[in-house]
Enzyme design. Structure first.
Site, short mmCIF file in Angstrom:
data_model
loop_
_atom_site.label_atom_id
_atom_site.label_comp_id
_atom_site.label_asym_id
_atom_site.label_seq_id
_atom_site.Cartn_x
_atom_site.Cartn_y
_atom_site.Cartn_z
N ASP A 147 0.83 -1.20 0.00
CA ASP A 147 0.00 0.00 0.00
C ASP A 147 0.87 1.26 0.00
O ASP A 147 1.52 1.55 1.00
CB ASP A 147 -0.89 -0.04 1.26
CG ASP A 147 -1.89 1.10 1.29
OD1 ASP A 147 -1.99 1.84 0.29
OD2 ASP A 147 -2.56 1.26 2.32
N ASP A 349 -1.81 6.20 -6.08
CA ASP A 349 -2.10 5.30 -4.97
C ASP A 349 -2.25 3.87 -5.51
O ASP A 349 -2.96 3.65 -6.48
CB ASP A 349 -3.39 5.77 -4.28
CG ASP A 349 -3.74 4.92 -3.07
OD1 ASP A 349 -2.82 4.39 -2.43
OD2 ASP A 349 -4.94 4.80 -2.77
#
Ligand SMILES: *[C@@H]1O[C@H](CO)[C@@H](O)[C@H](O)[C@H]1NC(C)=O
Ligand SMILES: *[C@@H]1O[C@H](CO)[C@@H](O)[C@H](O)[C@H]1NC(C)=O
Length: 472
Positions: A147, A349
Protein backbone atom coordinates in the site's frame (compact mmCIF):
# COMPACT_ATOMS: atom_id res chain seq x y z
CA UNK A 1 3.35 31.25 -38.25
CA UNK A 2 3.79 27.52 -38.80
CA UNK A 3 2.00 26.91 -35.52
CA UNK A 4 -0.96 29.02 -36.63
CA UNK A 5 -1.24 27.21 -39.93
CA UNK A 6 -0.98 23.82 -38.35
CA UNK A 7 -3.53 24.70 -35.68
CA UNK A 8 -5.94 25.91 -38.36
CA UNK A 9 -5.33 22.66 -40.19
CA UNK A 10 -5.84 20.67 -37.00
CA UNK A 11 -9.01 22.56 -36.28
CA UNK A 12 -10.31 21.92 -39.78
CA UNK A 13 -9.52 18.21 -39.50
CA UNK A 14 -11.23 18.02 -36.16
CA UNK A 15 -14.28 19.71 -37.62
CA UNK A 16 -14.24 17.24 -40.47
CA UNK A 17 -13.98 14.31 -38.07
CA UNK A 18 -16.94 15.57 -36.10
CA UNK A 19 -19.27 15.70 -39.09
CA UNK A 20 -18.25 12.32 -40.45
CA UNK A 21 -20.41 9.37 -39.46
CA UNK A 22 -18.99 7.47 -36.50
CA UNK A 23 -17.96 4.33 -38.36
CA UNK A 24 -15.89 6.31 -40.86
CA UNK A 25 -14.26 8.21 -38.06
CA UNK A 26 -13.28 4.94 -36.52
CA UNK A 27 -11.85 3.61 -39.74
CA UNK A 28 -9.75 6.71 -40.23
CA UNK A 29 -8.25 6.45 -36.79
CA UNK A 30 -8.45 2.72 -36.17
CA UNK A 31 -4.83 1.87 -35.48
CA UNK A 32 -3.21 4.78 -33.81
CA UNK A 33 -6.10 6.10 -31.75
CA UNK A 34 -8.06 3.00 -30.78
CA UNK A 35 -7.44 -0.25 -28.95
CA UNK A 36 -9.07 -3.44 -30.06
CA UNK A 37 -10.16 -5.11 -26.89
CA UNK A 38 -11.24 -8.72 -26.42
CA UNK A 39 -14.35 -8.49 -24.29
CA UNK A 40 -13.39 -11.76 -22.58
CA UNK A 41 -10.12 -10.19 -21.39
CA UNK A 42 -12.15 -7.92 -19.11
CA UNK A 43 -13.98 -10.78 -17.44
CA UNK A 44 -12.70 -12.92 -14.58
CA UNK A 45 -10.94 -16.13 -15.46
CA UNK A 46 -10.59 -19.07 -13.11
CA UNK A 47 -7.10 -19.98 -14.31
CA UNK A 48 -3.87 -18.26 -13.35
CA UNK A 49 -1.55 -17.61 -16.26
CA UNK A 50 1.61 -16.26 -14.70
CA UNK A 51 3.38 -13.46 -16.54
CA UNK A 52 6.73 -14.45 -18.06
CA UNK A 53 8.16 -10.96 -17.64
CA UNK A 54 7.23 -10.96 -13.97
CA UNK A 55 8.53 -14.50 -13.38
CA UNK A 56 11.92 -13.77 -14.90
CA UNK A 57 12.65 -10.99 -12.43
CA UNK A 58 14.67 -12.87 -9.85
CA UNK A 59 15.02 -10.13 -7.29
CA UNK A 60 11.33 -9.25 -7.36
CA UNK A 61 8.33 -10.21 -5.32
CA UNK A 62 5.45 -11.63 -7.30
CA UNK A 63 2.39 -9.38 -7.23
CA UNK A 64 -1.07 -10.94 -7.40
CA UNK A 65 -4.55 -9.49 -7.15
CA UNK A 66 -5.88 -10.63 -3.81
CA UNK A 67 -9.10 -12.11 -5.20
CA UNK A 68 -7.70 -13.54 -8.44
CA UNK A 69 -6.85 -17.18 -9.23
CA UNK A 70 -3.09 -16.46 -8.88
CA UNK A 71 -3.59 -15.57 -5.21
CA UNK A 72 -3.31 -17.91 -2.24
CA UNK A 73 -6.21 -15.94 -0.85
CA UNK A 74 -8.56 -16.82 -3.72
CA UNK A 75 -11.99 -17.92 -2.51
CA UNK A 76 -11.82 -16.31 0.90
CA UNK A 77 -15.20 -15.67 2.47
CA UNK A 78 -14.33 -12.03 2.90
CA UNK A 79 -14.38 -11.32 -0.85
CA UNK A 80 -16.69 -8.41 -1.55
CA UNK A 81 -20.11 -9.74 -2.45
CA UNK A 82 -20.55 -7.64 -5.58
CA UNK A 83 -18.76 -5.13 -7.76
CA UNK A 84 -21.05 -2.47 -6.37
CA UNK A 85 -19.73 -3.31 -2.86
CA UNK A 86 -16.14 -3.23 -4.12
CA UNK A 87 -16.70 0.20 -5.66
CA UNK A 88 -18.31 1.45 -2.46
CA UNK A 89 -15.26 0.29 -0.52
CA UNK A 90 -13.15 2.13 -3.06
CA UNK A 91 -15.16 5.28 -2.41
CA UNK A 92 -14.57 4.77 1.32
CA UNK A 93 -10.82 4.75 0.72
CA UNK A 94 -11.06 7.91 -1.40
CA UNK A 95 -13.11 9.68 1.30
CA UNK A 96 -10.53 8.88 3.93
CA UNK A 97 -7.64 10.01 1.68
CA UNK A 98 -9.50 13.29 1.22
CA UNK A 99 -10.03 13.66 4.95
CA UNK A 100 -6.31 13.04 5.65
CA UNK A 101 -5.41 15.74 3.13
CA UNK A 102 -7.89 18.17 4.60
CA UNK A 103 -6.51 17.88 8.12
CA UNK A 104 -4.14 20.44 9.58
CA UNK A 105 -0.87 19.11 10.94
CA UNK A 106 -1.83 20.05 14.50
CA UNK A 107 -4.78 17.64 14.35
CA UNK A 108 -2.32 14.79 14.00
CA UNK A 109 -0.42 15.73 17.14
CA UNK A 110 -3.56 16.18 19.19
CA UNK A 111 -4.96 12.78 18.35
CA UNK A 112 -4.44 10.19 21.05
CA UNK A 113 -4.66 6.46 20.71
CA UNK A 114 -7.66 6.01 22.93
CA UNK A 115 -9.80 8.12 20.61
CA UNK A 116 -9.15 6.80 17.16
CA UNK A 117 -10.84 9.24 14.79
CA UNK A 118 -13.62 7.41 13.03
CA UNK A 119 -12.63 8.59 9.58
CA UNK A 120 -8.89 8.65 9.90
CA UNK A 121 -6.47 6.55 7.91
CA UNK A 122 -7.44 4.84 4.73
CA UNK A 123 -9.85 2.08 3.90
CA UNK A 124 -7.77 -0.82 2.77
CA UNK A 125 -10.43 -1.28 0.15
CA UNK A 126 -11.15 -3.95 -2.33
CA UNK A 127 -8.80 -3.60 -5.23
CA UNK A 128 -5.61 -4.51 -3.55
CA UNK A 129 -2.57 -6.39 -4.61
CA UNK A 130 -0.56 -8.68 -2.41
CA UNK A 131 3.02 -9.92 -2.18
CA UNK A 132 4.47 -12.71 -0.06
CA UNK A 133 7.04 -11.62 2.51
CA UNK A 134 8.95 -13.79 5.01
CA UNK A 135 8.59 -12.54 8.58
CA UNK A 136 10.77 -13.59 11.53
CA UNK A 137 13.52 -16.13 12.03
CA UNK A 138 12.81 -18.84 11.09
CA UNK A 139 10.63 -17.00 8.61
CA UNK A 140 6.91 -17.44 8.11
CA UNK A 141 5.79 -16.60 4.57
CA UNK A 142 2.79 -14.28 4.71
CA UNK A 143 0.66 -12.50 2.10
CA UNK A 144 0.71 -8.76 2.72
CA UNK A 145 -1.28 -6.10 0.90
CA UNK A 146 1.18 -3.52 -0.38
CA UNK A 147 0.00 0.00 0.00
CA UNK A 148 1.63 3.24 -1.16
CA UNK A 149 -1.11 5.11 0.73
CA UNK A 150 -0.03 4.06 4.24
CA UNK A 151 3.20 3.62 6.17
CA UNK A 152 3.51 0.99 8.84
CA UNK A 153 3.95 -2.69 8.11
CA UNK A 154 2.02 -5.08 10.32
CA UNK A 155 0.72 -8.61 10.47
CA UNK A 156 -1.78 -10.34 12.73
CA UNK A 157 0.01 -11.86 15.72
CA UNK A 158 -0.65 -14.56 18.23
CA UNK A 159 -2.01 -14.43 20.81
CA UNK A 160 -4.98 -12.62 19.26
CA UNK A 161 -5.92 -10.97 22.53
CA UNK A 162 -8.96 -9.15 21.24
CA UNK A 163 -9.68 -10.33 17.71
CA UNK A 164 -8.05 -11.61 14.54
CA UNK A 165 -9.97 -11.86 11.29
CA UNK A 166 -9.82 -15.06 9.23
CA UNK A 167 -6.61 -15.32 7.24
CA UNK A 168 -5.46 -18.02 4.88
CA UNK A 169 -1.95 -18.56 6.26
CA UNK A 170 -1.24 -19.43 9.89
CA UNK A 171 -1.06 -16.43 12.19
CA UNK A 172 2.45 -15.23 13.04
CA UNK A 173 3.69 -16.12 16.52
CA UNK A 174 6.49 -13.77 17.70
CA UNK A 175 7.39 -16.08 20.58
CA UNK A 176 8.60 -18.62 17.99
CA UNK A 177 10.84 -16.09 16.23
CA UNK A 178 14.43 -15.49 17.41
CA UNK A 179 14.49 -12.06 15.78
CA UNK A 180 11.40 -10.42 17.32
CA UNK A 181 12.15 -7.51 19.67
CA UNK A 182 9.74 -5.28 21.57
CA UNK A 183 10.25 -1.53 21.18
CA UNK A 184 10.31 0.50 24.39
CA UNK A 185 7.78 3.28 24.68
CA UNK A 186 10.47 5.92 25.24
CA UNK A 187 12.19 5.13 21.98
CA UNK A 188 12.10 7.63 19.09
CA UNK A 189 10.62 4.86 16.91
CA UNK A 190 7.62 4.73 19.22
CA UNK A 191 7.27 8.54 19.05
CA UNK A 192 7.28 8.36 15.25
CA UNK A 193 4.01 6.45 15.31
CA UNK A 194 1.92 9.60 15.49
CA UNK A 195 3.01 10.81 12.07
CA UNK A 196 2.91 7.31 10.55
CA UNK A 197 -0.49 6.27 11.85
CA UNK A 198 -2.17 9.45 13.09
CA UNK A 199 -2.18 7.94 16.60
CA UNK A 200 0.57 8.41 19.20
CA UNK A 201 2.22 5.21 20.45
CA UNK A 202 0.91 4.09 23.85
CA UNK A 203 2.68 2.32 26.66
CA UNK A 204 1.79 -1.09 28.08
CA UNK A 205 4.33 -2.46 30.62
CA UNK A 206 6.88 -0.06 29.08
CA UNK A 207 6.37 -1.66 25.64
CA UNK A 208 5.24 0.46 22.67
CA UNK A 209 1.70 -0.15 21.43
CA UNK A 210 0.44 1.03 18.03
CA UNK A 211 -3.05 1.46 16.61
CA UNK A 212 -3.94 2.25 13.03
CA UNK A 213 -7.42 2.80 11.72
CA UNK A 214 -8.20 2.45 8.03
CA UNK A 215 -11.44 4.27 7.30
CA UNK A 216 -14.57 3.38 9.24
CA UNK A 217 -14.25 -0.30 9.84
CA UNK A 218 -10.74 -1.67 9.45
CA UNK A 219 -7.99 -1.40 12.04
CA UNK A 220 -4.98 -3.10 13.54
CA UNK A 221 -3.53 -2.60 17.02
CA UNK A 222 -0.90 -4.40 19.11
CA UNK A 223 2.74 -4.29 20.19
CA UNK A 224 5.08 -2.31 18.01
CA UNK A 225 8.26 -4.35 17.65
CA UNK A 226 11.19 -4.99 15.35
CA UNK A 227 11.49 -8.03 13.19
CA UNK A 228 13.38 -9.56 10.26
CA UNK A 229 11.73 -9.25 6.88
CA UNK A 230 12.80 -11.50 4.02
CA UNK A 231 11.91 -10.32 0.51
CA UNK A 232 14.11 -12.67 -1.50
CA UNK A 233 16.96 -14.96 -0.43
CA UNK A 234 19.43 -12.10 -0.91
CA UNK A 235 17.28 -9.31 0.51
CA UNK A 236 16.84 -9.90 4.23
CA UNK A 237 16.38 -6.95 6.60
CA UNK A 238 16.77 -7.09 10.36
CA UNK A 239 15.12 -4.85 12.91
CA UNK A 240 12.37 -3.44 10.71
CA UNK A 241 9.77 -1.63 12.85
CA UNK A 242 6.65 -3.67 12.55
CA UNK A 243 3.23 -3.95 14.12
CA UNK A 244 2.35 -7.24 15.78
CA UNK A 245 -1.43 -6.94 15.60
CA UNK A 246 -3.35 -8.60 18.41
CA UNK A 247 -6.58 -6.80 17.63
CA UNK A 248 -7.45 -6.55 13.96
CA UNK A 249 -10.63 -6.18 12.00
CA UNK A 250 -11.52 -5.27 8.52
CA UNK A 251 -11.55 -5.70 4.81
CA UNK A 252 -8.17 -7.30 4.36
CA UNK A 253 -9.55 -10.14 2.25
CA UNK A 254 -7.67 -12.88 4.06
CA UNK A 255 -4.26 -11.21 3.71
CA UNK A 256 -2.09 -11.50 6.83
CA UNK A 257 -1.40 -7.77 7.04
CA UNK A 258 0.02 -4.85 5.17
CA UNK A 259 3.34 -3.65 3.73
CA UNK A 260 3.45 0.14 4.14
CA UNK A 261 5.12 1.85 1.16
CA UNK A 262 4.31 5.51 1.95
CA UNK A 263 6.90 8.26 2.44
CA UNK A 264 6.86 8.47 6.23
CA UNK A 265 9.97 7.64 8.29
CA UNK A 266 8.50 4.33 9.49
CA UNK A 267 7.56 3.02 6.04
CA UNK A 268 9.40 0.10 4.52
CA UNK A 269 11.12 2.20 1.79
CA UNK A 270 12.37 4.67 4.45
CA UNK A 271 13.57 1.88 6.75
CA UNK A 272 15.53 0.21 3.94
CA UNK A 273 16.78 3.47 2.40
CA UNK A 274 20.44 2.55 2.95
CA UNK A 275 20.15 -0.33 0.57
CA UNK A 276 17.47 0.81 -1.87
CA UNK A 277 17.64 4.58 -1.63
CA UNK A 278 13.83 4.74 -1.26
CA UNK A 279 13.36 3.40 -4.77
CA UNK A 280 10.86 0.69 -5.63
CA UNK A 281 8.84 -0.20 -8.68
CA UNK A 282 5.93 -2.41 -9.46
CA UNK A 283 3.84 -3.65 -12.30
CA UNK A 284 0.19 -4.52 -11.74
CA UNK A 285 -0.98 -7.29 -14.06
CA UNK A 286 -3.52 -6.70 -16.83
CA UNK A 287 -6.01 -8.97 -15.09
CA UNK A 288 -6.53 -10.76 -11.79
CA UNK A 289 -5.55 -13.99 -13.54
CA UNK A 290 -2.02 -12.83 -14.28
CA UNK A 291 0.92 -11.77 -12.12
CA UNK A 292 3.06 -8.67 -11.78
CA UNK A 293 6.04 -7.74 -9.62
CA UNK A 294 7.28 -5.48 -6.87
CA UNK A 295 11.00 -4.72 -6.91
CA UNK A 296 13.04 -2.68 -4.45
CA UNK A 297 16.06 -0.67 -5.60
CA UNK A 298 16.99 0.68 -8.99
CA UNK A 299 17.94 -2.51 -10.79
CA UNK A 300 15.63 -3.56 -13.61
CA UNK A 301 14.21 -0.11 -14.31
CA UNK A 302 13.46 0.04 -18.01
CA UNK A 303 15.19 2.71 -20.12
CA UNK A 304 11.82 3.73 -21.47
CA UNK A 305 10.63 4.96 -18.05
CA UNK A 306 9.85 8.68 -18.02
CA UNK A 307 9.93 10.60 -14.74
CA UNK A 308 7.63 13.29 -13.43
CA UNK A 309 8.50 15.34 -10.31
CA UNK A 310 6.98 14.27 -7.01
CA UNK A 311 4.69 16.76 -5.29
CA UNK A 312 4.57 16.82 -1.47
CA UNK A 313 1.41 17.74 0.43
CA UNK A 314 2.39 19.47 3.67
CA UNK A 315 -0.74 18.16 5.36
CA UNK A 316 -0.10 14.57 4.41
CA UNK A 317 3.58 14.27 3.39
CA UNK A 318 3.41 10.51 3.21
CA UNK A 319 1.44 10.58 -0.06
CA UNK A 320 3.10 10.53 -3.48
CA UNK A 321 1.76 13.63 -5.23
CA UNK A 322 1.83 14.14 -9.00
CA UNK A 323 1.12 17.01 -11.34
CA UNK A 324 -1.40 16.03 -14.02
CA UNK A 325 -1.52 18.55 -16.84
CA UNK A 326 -3.97 16.99 -19.27
CA UNK A 327 -5.78 13.99 -20.71
CA UNK A 328 -6.31 12.89 -24.29
CA UNK A 329 -9.00 10.58 -25.66
CA UNK A 330 -8.57 8.97 -29.08
CA UNK A 331 -5.60 11.25 -29.77
CA UNK A 332 -7.44 14.48 -28.95
CA UNK A 333 -6.42 16.51 -25.94
CA UNK A 334 -9.49 17.33 -23.82
CA UNK A 335 -10.35 21.02 -23.49
CA UNK A 336 -9.41 21.24 -19.79
CA UNK A 337 -7.37 24.13 -18.43
CA UNK A 338 -4.20 22.92 -16.71
CA UNK A 339 -4.97 25.23 -13.78
CA UNK A 340 -7.85 22.88 -12.94
CA UNK A 341 -5.32 20.14 -12.12
CA UNK A 342 -2.91 22.57 -10.46
CA UNK A 343 -5.67 23.64 -8.10
CA UNK A 344 -6.81 20.12 -7.31
CA UNK A 345 -3.47 18.28 -7.38
CA UNK A 346 -3.30 14.50 -7.66
CA UNK A 347 -1.75 11.57 -5.81
CA UNK A 348 -0.82 8.15 -7.11
CA UNK A 349 -2.10 5.30 -4.97
CA UNK A 350 -1.69 1.54 -5.31
CA UNK A 351 -4.85 0.86 -3.30
CA UNK A 352 -7.46 3.09 -4.97
CA UNK A 353 -9.09 1.19 -7.83
CA UNK A 354 -10.78 3.86 -9.97
CA UNK A 355 -8.98 7.08 -11.00
CA UNK A 356 -10.66 10.16 -9.50
CA UNK A 357 -10.62 13.45 -11.40
CA UNK A 358 -11.93 16.94 -10.71
CA UNK A 359 -15.58 16.76 -11.87
CA UNK A 360 -14.96 19.32 -14.64
CA UNK A 361 -12.19 17.14 -16.07
CA UNK A 362 -14.22 13.95 -15.65
CA UNK A 363 -17.14 15.51 -17.48
CA UNK A 364 -14.93 16.38 -20.48
CA UNK A 365 -13.45 12.88 -20.45
CA UNK A 366 -16.85 11.21 -20.29
CA UNK A 367 -18.22 13.34 -23.14
CA UNK A 368 -15.30 12.52 -25.43
CA UNK A 369 -15.38 8.83 -24.51
CA UNK A 370 -19.13 8.56 -25.10
CA UNK A 371 -18.76 10.23 -28.49
CA UNK A 372 -16.07 7.78 -29.51
CA UNK A 373 -18.18 4.85 -28.26
CA UNK A 374 -21.50 5.98 -29.74
CA UNK A 375 -21.93 2.80 -31.79
CA UNK A 376 -22.19 0.65 -28.65
CA UNK A 377 -25.37 0.31 -26.59
CA UNK A 378 -25.11 2.05 -23.22
CA UNK A 379 -26.51 0.55 -20.06
CA UNK A 380 -27.18 1.50 -16.45
CA UNK A 381 -24.53 2.92 -14.13
CA UNK A 382 -22.48 0.64 -11.85
CA UNK A 383 -22.17 2.39 -8.49
CA UNK A 384 -19.80 5.36 -9.01
CA UNK A 385 -19.26 4.50 -12.70
CA UNK A 386 -21.75 6.29 -14.96
CA UNK A 387 -20.52 5.47 -18.47
CA UNK A 388 -21.35 1.81 -19.00
CA UNK A 389 -21.89 -0.34 -22.08
CA UNK A 390 -23.57 -3.61 -22.87
CA UNK A 391 -21.02 -5.65 -24.81
CA UNK A 392 -23.02 -8.91 -24.66
CA UNK A 393 -23.22 -9.12 -28.44
CA UNK A 394 -19.53 -8.42 -29.07
CA UNK A 395 -16.40 -10.51 -28.83
CA UNK A 396 -14.11 -7.57 -29.57
CA UNK A 397 -14.73 -3.86 -29.22
CA UNK A 398 -12.80 -0.82 -30.36
CA UNK A 399 -12.18 1.69 -27.57
CA UNK A 400 -10.42 5.05 -27.82
CA UNK A 401 -6.90 5.25 -26.45
CA UNK A 402 -6.50 7.41 -23.36
CA UNK A 403 -3.28 9.20 -22.40
CA UNK A 404 -2.52 11.14 -19.25
CA UNK A 405 -0.04 14.00 -19.27
CA UNK A 406 2.13 14.74 -16.23
CA UNK A 407 4.52 17.47 -15.14
CA UNK A 408 7.90 17.46 -16.88
CA UNK A 409 6.30 16.69 -20.25
CA UNK A 410 5.56 13.06 -19.44
CA UNK A 411 2.85 11.36 -21.50
CA UNK A 412 1.54 8.04 -20.23
CA UNK A 413 -0.49 5.95 -22.65
CA UNK A 414 -2.87 3.82 -20.62
CA UNK A 415 -2.87 0.15 -21.49
CA UNK A 416 -6.04 -1.26 -23.03
CA UNK A 417 -6.60 -3.10 -19.72
CA UNK A 418 -6.45 0.25 -17.90
CA UNK A 419 -9.52 1.98 -19.35
CA UNK A 420 -12.63 -0.06 -18.56
CA UNK A 421 -13.97 -1.96 -15.55
CA UNK A 422 -16.32 -4.90 -16.04
CA UNK A 423 -19.19 -5.73 -13.71
CA UNK A 424 -20.33 -9.32 -13.38
CA UNK A 425 -20.28 -9.97 -17.12
CA UNK A 426 -20.06 -8.36 -20.56
CA UNK A 427 -23.48 -6.77 -20.17
CA UNK A 428 -22.06 -3.96 -18.01
CA UNK A 429 -18.58 -2.69 -18.83
CA UNK A 430 -17.82 0.84 -17.67
CA UNK A 431 -15.34 3.62 -18.17
CA UNK A 432 -13.08 3.20 -15.11
CA UNK A 433 -12.90 6.85 -14.07
CA UNK A 434 -15.03 8.91 -11.71
CA UNK A 435 -15.39 12.54 -10.72
CA UNK A 436 -14.64 13.88 -7.24
CA UNK A 437 -17.26 15.77 -5.24
CA UNK A 438 -15.86 19.14 -6.32
CA UNK A 439 -12.96 20.56 -8.30
CA UNK A 440 -10.88 21.38 -5.22
CA UNK A 441 -10.58 17.78 -3.99
CA UNK A 442 -7.36 15.90 -4.67
CA UNK A 443 -7.44 13.60 -7.70
CA UNK A 444 -6.17 10.03 -7.46
CA UNK A 445 -4.36 8.04 -10.15
CA UNK A 446 -5.82 4.64 -9.36
CA UNK A 447 -4.68 1.09 -9.91
CA UNK A 448 -6.87 0.18 -12.91
CA UNK A 449 -5.09 2.89 -14.88
CA UNK A 450 -1.68 1.69 -13.67
CA UNK A 451 -2.14 -1.83 -15.08
CA UNK A 452 0.86 -3.21 -17.01
CA UNK A 453 2.88 0.00 -16.55
CA UNK A 454 6.21 -0.17 -14.78
CA UNK A 455 5.58 2.41 -12.05
CA UNK A 456 8.76 3.63 -10.35
CA UNK A 457 8.66 5.44 -6.99
CA UNK A 458 11.90 7.29 -6.40
CA UNK A 459 11.57 8.84 -2.96
CA UNK A 460 15.19 10.05 -2.82
CA UNK A 461 15.08 11.57 -6.32
CA UNK A 462 11.58 12.93 -5.55
CA UNK A 463 10.10 11.66 -8.77
CA UNK A 464 7.70 9.00 -10.07
CA UNK A 465 8.30 7.20 -13.36
CA UNK A 466 6.12 5.37 -15.85
CA UNK A 467 7.15 2.89 -18.52
CA UNK A 468 4.97 0.94 -20.93
CA UNK A 469 4.76 -2.84 -21.09
CA UNK A 470 6.09 -3.61 -17.60
CA UNK A 471 4.19 -6.92 -17.41
CA UNK A 472 1.18 -8.53 -19.11
C1 LIG B 1 6.87 -7.87 24.54
O1 LIG B 1 6.23 -7.14 25.54
C2 LIG B 1 5.03 -7.76 26.07
C3 LIG B 1 4.44 -6.80 27.10
O2 LIG B 1 5.39 -6.39 28.01
C4 LIG B 1 5.38 -9.12 26.63
O3 LIG B 1 4.19 -9.76 27.06
C5 LIG B 1 6.08 -9.96 25.58
O4 LIG B 1 6.49 -11.18 26.14
C6 LIG B 1 7.30 -9.22 25.06
N1 LIG B 1 7.91 -10.01 24.00
C7 LIG B 1 9.22 -10.17 23.89
C8 LIG B 1 9.71 -11.06 22.77
O5 LIG B 1 10.01 -9.63 24.63
C1 LIG C 1 -28.05 -8.54 -28.99
O1 LIG C 1 -28.54 -9.13 -30.17
C2 LIG C 1 -29.90 -9.60 -30.05
C3 LIG C 1 -30.25 -10.35 -31.34
O2 LIG C 1 -29.92 -9.59 -32.45
C4 LIG C 1 -30.80 -8.43 -29.79
O3 LIG C 1 -32.13 -8.86 -29.63
C5 LIG C 1 -30.36 -7.72 -28.51
O4 LIG C 1 -31.12 -6.55 -28.28
C6 LIG C 1 -28.89 -7.33 -28.60
N1 LIG C 1 -28.47 -6.82 -27.32
C7 LIG C 1 -27.83 -5.68 -27.19
C8 LIG C 1 -27.48 -5.26 -25.81
O5 LIG C 1 -27.48 -4.99 -28.14
Amino acid sequence: MTTTISSIFLFASLLLLCVLPTFEQRELTADSHHHTLQVSSLLPSSVCSSSKVADERLSSLKVVHKYGPCSQLHQQESNPATHADALLQDQGRVNSIHSRLAKTSSDVKETDATKIPAKDGSVVGSGNYVVTVGIGNPKTDLSLIFDTGSDITWTQCQPCIRYCYAQKESIFDPSKSKSYLNISCNSPTCSSLSSATGNAGRCVSSTCVYAIQYGDSSYSAGFFGKESLTLTSTDVFNDIPFGCGQNNRGLFGGAAGLLGLGRDKLSFPSQTAQKYNKIFSYCLPSSASSTGYLTFGNSDISNSVQFTPLVTFPRAPSFYGLDISGISVGGNKLPISSSLFTNARTIIDSGTVITRLPPTAYSALKTAFRQAMSQYPMTQALSILDTCYDFSNYTTVSIPKISMFFGGGVKVDLDKSGIMYAGKDASQVCLAFAGNGDDSEVGIFGNVQQKTLQVVYDGAGERVGFGAGGCD
